[in-house]
Write an enzyme that holds these catalytic residues in place. Structure first.
Site, PDB file in Angstrom:
ATOM      1  CD  GLN A 101      -2.878   1.334   2.222  1.00 11.91           C
ATOM      2  OE1 GLN A 101      -2.370   1.432   3.343  1.00 11.91           O
ATOM      3  NE2 GLN A 101      -4.178   1.463   2.024  1.00 11.91           N
ATOM      4  CE1 TYR A 181      -3.199   9.296   7.597  1.00  9.55           C
ATOM      5  CE2 TYR A 181      -4.418   7.383   6.814  1.00  9.55           C
ATOM      6  CZ  TYR A 181      -3.811   8.088   7.850  1.00  9.55           C
ATOM      7  OH  TYR A 181      -3.831   7.593   9.124  1.00  9.55           O
ATOM      8  NE  ARG A 228      -8.784   0.121   2.389  1.00 16.42           N
ATOM      9  CZ  ARG A 228      -8.738  -0.166   3.682  1.00 16.42           C
ATOM     10  NH1 ARG A 228      -7.853   0.429   4.471  1.00 16.42           N
ATOM     11  NH2 ARG A 228      -9.532  -1.067   4.206  1.00 16.42           N
ATOM     12  N   GLY A 321      -9.449  -6.672   8.538  1.00 10.83           N
ATOM     13  CA  GLY A 321      -8.367  -5.997   9.244  1.00 10.83           C
ATOM     14  C   GLY A 321      -8.080  -6.675  10.568  1.00 10.83           C
TER      15      GLY A 321
END
Ligand code: FMN
Length: 365
Positions: A101, A181, A228, A321
């Site tokens: 990622q 982000y 994502r 997760g």
């Protein structure tokens, strides 16, 4: 073979996944070395989880500007590429597949990581959150707005990171355009007040993501690139949604149909947004009809709801997760309908093996 939908193989481009139980990207803050490189401990952790159809690595910063947390692994220095090689070799030895990622935190950082300089962002808007620095949690600051030329440099940094990912032996990359982000900061009006080609219209706010895909595809074909998104993120990581947020994500998702990606990875809302009429509280239901390729869904799924979302054709894969932190052999446990172990959130982000590589597999019991 089990008849559970989660355990059926799936093909992403030319990549055969043995099941649809995907390990979600998770920062674990174990790169506590000078170079912030992945270590033998990372290799052990990911190898333990190689029964996943696909592992998506922890967010890995693409440049020194991209850093926002203590002890996160990077993918821009030679030592970091070497560190990741140990990980990809270990996963491939177990017949696993792993994407890295690629991450730039933007304003979710602190001057402590940048020799006292401000973190960068689309615009000078403080997320009013906390940054986890070497001296503990500190208040975030007002970031510095990137110039147009600097935005183009960020795209180049993603491109270089994609090249590094090839050198490190990854099977593909996931572009982290999620969770508040940097790339996500471009999408939302509250964090993007720009008046150049990266701000204003929906098309402009989304532009950076498509430029990154175009740049990265020089090193990975688009069918080895995942994207994502977290469309209904609101009130977390400094993100504030508005009436234009969902139309922006609808535009992005429809345009991603042009790219033949490995997958689109969507998260269900991290908080209850059912009373906010301009947000969507069932992401899979809303976006499945808009996206033609492989759809990965994430957020709060268990074995039953994971099988169901695939059976109902709302998603093709499910990313887990926290369950993957505490159950390294999660697909095996699903196959055997075995009990699942709980996770210890106190050890999510601390160095060392405890709470990282010491969760037992069924066969260890
Ligand atoms: C310890 C931890 C670290 C995380 N780090 C990342 C990350 O680096 N990149 C990312 O996109 N999401 C990250 N997330 C979010 C997860 O990928 C996932 O979306 C979230 O845990 C919800 O899925 P779950 O309910 O299956 O745990 C993190 C979550 C946790 C618990």
């Amino acid at each position: 073979m089990s008849n559970q939908a989660l355990l059926k193989p799936i093909t992403l481009g030319d990549l055969e996944l043995k099941n649809r139980v995907i390990m979600a990207p998770m920062t674990r803050s174990r790169a506590d070395n000078e170079a912030n490189a992945a270590t033998d401990l990372h290799a052990k952790y990911y190898k333990q989880r190689a029964s996943a159809g696909l592992i998506i690595s922890e967010g890995s910063q693409i440049s020194s500007q991209a850093v926002g947390y203590v002890n996160t692994a990077g993918i821009y220095k030679p030592e970091q590429i070497e560190g990741w090689k140990k990980v990809t070799d270990a996963v491939h030895d177990e017949d696993g597949k792993i994407f890295v990622q690629l991450w730039h935190v933007g304003r979710m950082s602190h001057p402590d990581f940048h020799d006292g300089d401000k973190p960068v962002a689309p615009s000078a808007v403080n997320p009013n959150d906390k940054s986890y620095t070497y001296e503990g949690f500190k208040e975030t600051v007002e970031p510095r707005a990137l110039t147009t030329a600097e935005v183009k440099q960020v795209v180049q940094d993603f491109k270089k990171a994609a090249k590094n990912a090839v050198d490190a032996g990854f099977d593909g990359i996931e572009i982290h355009s999620s969770n508040g982000y940097l790339i996500h900061q471009f999408f939302n009006n509250s964090s993007n007040h720009r008046d150049d080609e990266y701000g204003g219209s929906i098309e402009n706010k989304a532009r950076i993501l498509f430029e990154i895909i175009e740049a990265a595809k020089v090193f990975f074909p688009t069918n080895r690139i995942g994207v994502r998104l977290n469309p209904s993120l609101h009130g977390l990581f400094g993100m504030e949604a508005d009436e234009e947020t969902i139309p922006t994500f609808e535009y992005i998702v429809k345009k991603l149909n042009d790219y033949d990606l490995a997958y689109l990875h969507l998260s269900e809302p991290f908080t209850d947004v059912s009373d906010i009429d301009y947000l969507v509280d069932n992401i899979a239901d809303h976006f499945r009809p808009l996206y033609k390729g492989n759809l990965m869904i994430n957020g709060g799924f268990d074995q039953e709801s994971g099988n169901k979302v695939i059976e109902n054709e709302k998603a093709d894969m499910v990313a887990y997760g926290k369950l993957f932190i505490s159950n390294p052999d999660l697909p095996v446990r699903f196959e055997k309908n075995a009990e699942l172990q709980d996770w210890d959130s106190d050890t999510f982000y601390v160095p060392g093996a405890k709470g990282y590589t010491d969760y037992p597999k069924l066969e260890d019991k």
